[in-house]
Write an enzyme that holds these catalytic residues in place. Sequence first.
Site, mmCIF file in Angstrom:
data_model
loop_
_atom_site.group_PDB
_atom_site.id
_atom_site.type_symbol
_atom_site.label_atom_id
_atom_site.label_comp_id
_atom_site.label_asym_id
_atom_site.label_seq_id
_atom_site.Cartn_x
_atom_site.Cartn_y
_atom_site.Cartn_z
ATOM 1 N N TYR A 124 62.036 60.586 87.963
ATOM 2 C CA TYR A 124 60.611 60.860 88.167
ATOM 3 C C TYR A 124 60.403 62.330 88.561
ATOM 4 O O TYR A 124 59.469 62.972 88.100
ATOM 5 C CB TYR A 124 60.033 59.953 89.265
ATOM 6 C CG TYR A 124 58.532 60.122 89.396
ATOM 7 C CD1 TYR A 124 57.668 59.394 88.577
ATOM 8 C CD2 TYR A 124 57.978 61.036 90.298
ATOM 9 C CE1 TYR A 124 56.294 59.569 88.654
ATOM 10 C CE2 TYR A 124 56.607 61.221 90.379
ATOM 11 C CZ TYR A 124 55.765 60.479 89.557
ATOM 12 O OH TYR A 124 54.420 60.657 89.629
ATOM 13 N N PHE A 158 38.097 77.443 69.485
ATOM 14 C CA PHE A 158 38.805 76.270 68.992
ATOM 15 C C PHE A 158 38.169 75.065 69.668
ATOM 16 O O PHE A 158 37.734 75.141 70.813
ATOM 17 C CB PHE A 158 40.315 76.325 69.237
ATOM 18 C CG PHE A 158 40.994 75.145 68.595
ATOM 19 C CD1 PHE A 158 41.087 75.068 67.214
ATOM 20 C CD2 PHE A 158 41.455 74.079 69.343
ATOM 21 C CE1 PHE A 158 41.637 73.947 66.597
ATOM 22 C CE2 PHE A 158 42.017 72.958 68.739
ATOM 23 C CZ PHE A 158 42.101 72.895 67.354
ATOM 24 N N THR A 159 38.124 73.941 68.947
ATOM 25 C CA THR A 159 37.354 72.768 69.394
ATOM 26 C C THR A 159 37.681 72.341 70.828
ATOM 27 O O THR A 159 36.806 72.305 71.684
ATOM 28 C CB THR A 159 37.617 71.592 68.429
ATOM 29 O OG1 THR A 159 39.025 71.400 68.327
ATOM 30 C CG2 THR A 159 37.049 71.889 67.046
ATOM 31 N N ASP A 210 46.236 81.551 73.999
ATOM 32 C CA ASP A 210 46.523 80.248 73.387
ATOM 33 C C ASP A 210 47.738 80.491 72.507
ATOM 34 O O ASP A 210 47.645 81.066 71.420
ATOM 35 C CB ASP A 210 45.329 79.748 72.562
ATOM 36 C CG ASP A 210 45.610 78.379 71.944
ATOM 37 O OD1 ASP A 210 46.796 78.029 71.800
ATOM 38 O OD2 ASP A 210 44.646 77.678 71.591
ATOM 39 N N LYS A 228 53.037 72.216 67.727
ATOM 40 C CA LYS A 228 52.999 73.091 66.544
ATOM 41 C C LYS A 228 54.286 73.926 66.493
ATOM 42 O O LYS A 228 55.328 73.400 66.123
ATOM 43 C CB LYS A 228 51.755 73.986 66.599
ATOM 44 C CG LYS A 228 50.445 73.257 66.251
ATOM 45 C CD LYS A 228 49.923 72.408 67.347
ATOM 46 C CE LYS A 228 48.499 71.964 67.141
ATOM 47 N NZ LYS A 228 48.040 71.086 68.221
ATOM 48 N N ARG A 250 36.960 71.685 58.391
ATOM 49 C CA ARG A 250 36.809 72.709 59.412
ATOM 50 C C ARG A 250 35.539 73.488 59.087
ATOM 51 O O ARG A 250 35.560 74.599 58.604
ATOM 52 C CB ARG A 250 38.019 73.653 59.461
ATOM 53 C CG ARG A 250 39.327 73.019 59.852
ATOM 54 C CD ARG A 250 39.551 72.785 61.337
ATOM 55 N NE ARG A 250 38.905 71.643 61.911
ATOM 56 C CZ ARG A 250 39.166 71.187 63.145
ATOM 57 N NH1 ARG A 250 40.072 71.764 63.900
ATOM 58 N NH2 ARG A 250 38.512 70.151 63.631
ATOM 59 N N PHE A 267 33.935 65.360 65.252
ATOM 60 C CA PHE A 267 34.643 65.339 63.963
ATOM 61 C C PHE A 267 35.744 64.282 63.914
ATOM 62 O O PHE A 267 36.077 63.773 62.858
ATOM 63 C CB PHE A 267 35.254 66.726 63.681
ATOM 64 C CG PHE A 267 36.058 67.244 64.833
ATOM 65 C CD1 PHE A 267 37.393 66.940 64.946
ATOM 66 C CD2 PHE A 267 35.464 67.994 65.845
ATOM 67 C CE1 PHE A 267 38.128 67.370 66.028
ATOM 68 C CE2 PHE A 267 36.191 68.433 66.938
ATOM 69 C CZ PHE A 267 37.520 68.115 67.035
HETATM 70 C C1 P61 Z 1 45.324 70.933 64.838
HETATM 71 F F1 P61 Z 1 40.992 68.658 64.440
HETATM 72 N N1 P61 Z 1 45.364 71.659 67.069
HETATM 73 O O1 P61 Z 1 45.245 72.139 64.510
HETATM 74 P P1 P61 Z 1 46.667 69.563 71.398
HETATM 75 N N2 P61 Z 1 44.819 75.240 70.481
HETATM 76 C C2 P61 Z 1 45.001 75.315 69.159
HETATM 77 C C3 P61 Z 1 45.220 74.167 68.436
HETATM 78 O O2 P61 Z 1 45.392 74.254 67.128
HETATM 79 C C4 P61 Z 1 45.252 72.901 69.103
HETATM 80 C C5 P61 Z 1 45.056 72.884 70.506
HETATM 81 C C6 P61 Z 1 44.844 74.059 71.163
HETATM 82 C C7 P61 Z 1 45.361 70.623 66.259
HETATM 83 C C8 P61 Z 1 45.175 69.185 66.705
HETATM 84 C C9 P61 Z 1 43.712 68.984 66.735
HETATM 85 O O3 P61 Z 1 39.678 69.781 66.416
HETATM 86 C C10 P61 Z 1 40.974 69.384 66.595
HETATM 87 O O4 P61 Z 1 48.130 69.507 71.634
HETATM 88 C C11 P61 Z 1 44.952 76.632 68.498
HETATM 89 O O5 P61 Z 1 46.242 68.975 70.105
HETATM 90 O O6 P61 Z 1 45.901 69.007 72.555
HETATM 91 C C12 P61 Z 1 45.401 71.703 68.393
HETATM 92 O O7 P61 Z 1 46.354 71.124 71.331
HETATM 93 C C13 P61 Z 1 45.068 71.603 71.271
HETATM 94 C C14 P61 Z 1 43.022 68.731 65.575
HETATM 95 C C15 P61 Z 1 42.989 69.390 67.836
HETATM 96 C C16 P61 Z 1 41.656 68.908 65.522
HETATM 97 C C17 P61 Z 1 41.616 69.555 67.774
HETATM 98 O O8 P61 Z 1 45.390 70.022 64.011
#
Ligand code: P61
Length: 473
Positions: free
Chosen positions: A90, A142-143, A231, A274, A398, A465
């Site tokens: 843990y 970013f979303t 980021d 990623k 997007r 979305f």
């Molecule tokens: C993606 F449709 N990305 O690109 P988490 N920062 C950035 C990202 O690309 C990102 C996160 C933070 C995704 C997954 C996803 O609107 C969406 O590990 C530059 O996913 O929490 C994630 O990281 C967040 C898809 C996220 C989406 C949000 O496909």
Amino acid sequence: MNPPDTPPEPLRTTGQQLRRRSWAEPWKIKMVEPIKRTTPGQRAASLRDAGYNTFLLRSEDVYIDLLTDSGTSAMSDWQWAGIMLGDEAYAGSKNFYHLEDAVRRHYGYRHLIPTHQGRGAEHILSQIMIQPGDTVPGNMYFTTTRYHQEHAGARFEDVIIDEAHDPTSPHPFKGDVDLAKLERVLAAAKRVPYVSLAATVNMAGGQPVSMANARAVRELCLRRGVPVMLDATRAVENAWFIKTREPGHSARSCAEILREFCSYTDGCTMSGKKDALVNIGGWLSLNDDALADRARNLVVVYEGLHTYGGMSGRDMEAMARGIVESVEDEHMRARVGQVEYLGELLEAYGVPIVVPIGGHAVYLDARRFYPDMPQDNFPAQTLAAELYLDAGVRAMERGIVSAGRDRATGRHHYPKLELVRLTIPRRVYTQAHMDVVAESVLAVHQRPDKPRGLRMVYEPEHLRFFQARFEPL
Ligand code: P61
């Protein structure tokens, strides 16, 4: 075989000269996961059931899945071996310390706070730094990042260069911050808790930030006493673009470039799903001791103890090893090279895409696919649906759906970019898969009967979305 210094002979086929590729992926495949094709009738039914939203499709109904590069990478045998070495204590798991070492060595930040994924880190950072009424400038939204900034009471201000909003501009660093815009925001805002700097800007088309720009942002922010938070989700891909596009960096390794790039920032949020080649995980890094204490204090409320933050020991080990593999130049050459391969094929077919080709995805310009379709009819959502119908390729909207509504007015945001993202998972698909995708996109592009668009019949309150539903007009 050519001696190492002899340039390879161009290949000659029937009258054509082909560029000879001297490299291929630096791995071979040990295990495969079957995928299956579907019929047009099956796809029509699946899409209807999914409310014309590719996020709501079952993955078993997808042939080639280009929804996202997030958590979809293939891990190496070394990473899988690390999974067996998970220390599931843990507190104080040895895998946490391996991860801390890897992040310190390759990203250079002092403190590591693990989180379950990127948005967990964004949540903690926003909660500890933002006060209601603050302004957070950033190089395009970013979303999830903007969501957490707004949720904590801030207003997001876009300070990316204008070229980023133009899908046809060939600017090599469309992720760059416009320093004059940033100056204006810093001068006008009541309080700016930090500048939010994203590497390879996702919503702009996977477009990188130059080293010179990162340094200039740092200098400007230092004069104003404002921290810079990165980021770092795709910062290694950003390093590859600096190496290959920015004068003076070609002889440096991605690893070296990454360290310098991060050194212009005070901390980072990271989605390990990623660049870091894992299926789950993330972290928050900070250099400031007091701020890191506050983050460690909050992480136990939302994520887990500060030495696991929502990850198992084995997940942390896989991510520590993934980081080491991700900064290898040969890996990045193949990774970005595959995206480039698909992009160049589509360009050769005359398909309108965002240029330059991005690091993790090729973005189709839905406005140019459907020049007569109003943005209120969701052109990119429509195009993603059409692509799925054609051959079972899953992509991601997007555009206006992703952009959501303005919190103050309740009206749609109307982004200039109305895009469909063909996102390439790392180490997963072959060149033949890319060929099939390109042929399907071409078929959709050439179809004479254009759809009229969609209407939204269900709109969720948060990050709409993901779960919105549509019907054809
Ligand atoms: C993606 F449709 N990305 O690109 P988490 N920062 C950035 C990202 O690309 C990102 C996160 C933070 C995704 C997954 C996803 O609107 C969406 O590990 C530059 O996913 O929490 C994630 O990281 C967040 C898809 C996220 C989406 C949000 O496909």
